[in-house]
Design an enzyme around this catalytic site. Structure first.
Site, PDB file in Angstrom:
ATOM      1  N   THR A 194      52.525   2.827  48.288  1.00  0.00           N
ATOM      2  CA  THR A 194      53.322   3.997  48.673  1.00  0.00           C
ATOM      3  C   THR A 194      54.720   3.593  49.137  1.00  0.00           C
ATOM      4  OG1 THR A 194      51.357   5.129  49.441  1.00  0.00           O
ATOM      5  CG2 THR A 194      53.434   5.813  50.443  1.00  0.00           C
ATOM      6  N   GLY A 224      46.622  12.760  51.581  1.00  0.00           N
ATOM      7  CA  GLY A 224      46.779  11.726  52.614  1.00  0.00           C
ATOM      8  C   GLY A 224      47.892  12.074  53.586  1.00  0.00           C
ATOM      9  N   ASP A 225      48.387  11.030  54.225  1.00  0.00           N
ATOM     10  CA  ASP A 225      49.410  11.219  55.257  1.00  0.00           C
ATOM     11  C   ASP A 225      50.824  11.341  54.708  1.00  0.00           C
ATOM     12  OD1 ASP A 225      49.096   8.478  54.349  1.00  0.00           O
ATOM     13  OD2 ASP A 225      50.657   7.988  55.798  1.00  0.00           O
ATOM     14  N   GLY A 246      49.440   2.869  53.737  1.00  0.00           N
ATOM     15  CA  GLY A 246      48.083   2.427  54.058  1.00  0.00           C
ATOM     16  C   GLY A 246      47.109   3.593  54.081  1.00  0.00           C
ATOM     17  N   GLY A 248      45.724   6.684  54.755  1.00  0.00           N
ATOM     18  CA  GLY A 248      46.328   7.894  55.305  1.00  0.00           C
ATOM     19  C   GLY A 248      45.480   8.575  56.354  1.00  0.00           C
TER      20      GLY A 248
HETATM   21  C1  SD4 Z   1      47.618   7.781  51.367  1.00  0.00           C
HETATM   22  N1  SD4 Z   1      49.122   6.483  52.697  1.00  0.00           N
HETATM   23  O1  SD4 Z   1      47.552   8.618  50.480  1.00  0.00           O
HETATM   24  C2  SD4 Z   1      48.770   6.820  51.337  1.00  0.00           C
HETATM   25  C3  SD4 Z   1      48.407   5.676  50.465  1.00  0.00           C
HETATM   26  C4  SD4 Z   1      49.094   4.389  50.761  1.00  0.00           C
HETATM   27  O2  SD4 Z   1      49.088   2.137  50.754  1.00  0.00           O
HETATM   28  O3  SD4 Z   1      50.080   4.311  51.435  1.00  0.00           O
HETATM   29  N2  SD4 Z   1      48.565   3.299  50.350  1.00  0.00           N
HETATM   30  O4  SD4 Z   1      46.760   7.664  52.234  1.00  0.00           O
END
Ligand code: SD4
Length: 335
Positions: A194, A224-225, A246, A248
């Protein structure tokens, strides 16, 4: 404006704002202000600055060039993140993103500007540049977030083209995954994931953006976040900005980016604030060894910070005319 002058003007501008009060009489307050000024002199922070999650030097370079050409911090971010969204080889953002468990590539993205305005799309299919659509949501609608088909139709109404986001490579990876169908968020995907990007232009204006295809093989409809204000991204033009990458679900539960900005408001450096936000996750989550979260932050002076749960998280910073990949500190030294 030539590159050197651009950097110099900006640095002087930022220090200029802080110099005035330090000429006051030597009471307690002015001592504190003197030490704050010394910190600025000691720090290598200058404006403008662009910082992004992961190894995305082409994206930060694009954003930096846009800033040099006079673009706003927000437009620089949209251009920078757009480089990765259009790269079909990247399997975490835009075209080529790994799909959900039903084989659909669904994208989340948001932007936030110096006025505290925010726009987002979640679970949007078939559009390559969700971050640019998020800006349109912010500017052209009475809402802050559009989801799914509504977001896609809105994008098309704004002139975005529908494209198939599932590349052969991502389809193949999904077909292989289906053989076991074991869902386990991957800790670090090839130094790339991301993209959260924060930028401060030469006038000290802060903006941020975050764009993702989310977690590979997530459930259909999972969000996600990354596109959620305060979690994947938060900007306060008086204080600074933060963004996340990461798992989320963990960032959402601790409203990580808002937390970091508020900690900076209380006087923590961007580095201290990122470390505290990671510790907040660790405190509530005994299985932290199984997932990754990484944060980056910048304060109004242009000082940056970054921290992750595990080794393997990278950041890219364009500052003082240099575009550098840096591996930040991490919590889990056992890993
Ligand atoms: C999520 N934070 O959809 C994102 C995915 C991501 O490293 O950042 N992956 O949760």
């Amino acid at each position: 404006m030539k590159r050197r002058k651009f950097i110099q003007n900006a640095a002087l501008g930022s220090v200029g704002v802080t110099l005035g009060p330090t000429a006051m009489a030597c009471n307690e307050t002015s001592k504190k202000e003197f030490s704050a000024l010394k910190d600025i002199e000691d720090s290598k922070a200058t404006l403008p600055v662009v910082i992004a999650t992961w190894n995305v030097h082409k994206a930060t370079e694009k954003a930096w060039k846009e800033l040099e050409n006079g673009a706003s911090a927000l437009d620089a971010i949209i251009a920078g993140c757009g480089v990765e969204e259009a790269d079909a080889k990247g399997q975490t953002v835009g075209i080529g993103g790994l799909p959900d468990r039903e084989g659909r590539v669904t994208l989340d993205a948001c932007v936030m500007n110096e006025k505290g305005e925010y726009g987002a799309v979640v679970c949007m299919e078939n559009i390559m540049h969700p971050i640019a659509v998020a800006k349109k949501v912010m500017e052209e609608t009475p809402h802050v977030m559009l989801a799914g088909k509504g977001a896609e139709d809105f994008a098309v109404s704004q002139g975005f083209k529908r494209v198939n986001l599932l590349t052969d490579a991502s389809k193949k990876a999904w077909e292989e995954w289906k053989l076991t169908s074991e869902y386990q968020p991957i800790i670090n995907i090839e130094n790339h994931d991301t993209i959260g990007m924060l930028a401060i232009d030469k006038n000290g204006t802060i903006s941020g953006g975050c764009t993702t295809s989310g977690l590979a093989y997530k459930m259909a409809g999972r969000v996600g976040d990354s596109a959620i204000i305060g979690s994947g991204l938060f900007v306060d033009n008086e204080v600074g900005a933060a963004t996340a990458t990461g798992l989320g679900e963990e960032v959402l539960k601790t409203v990580g980016s808002f937390l970091i900005v508020e900690l900076m408001r209380q006087g923590k450096s961007p580095q201290e604030a990122c470390e505290e936000a990671i510790k907040r996750i660790i405190k509530n989550t005994p299985n932290f060894e199984d997932f990754q979260v990484g944060y980056i932050a910048v304060n109004k002076k242009g000082e940056t910070g970054a921290y992750a749960i595990h080794q393997g998280f990278w950041t890219t910073t364009y500052q003082n005319g240099k575009n550098e990949n840096v591996q930040p500190g991490f919590y889990n030294k056992k890993g």
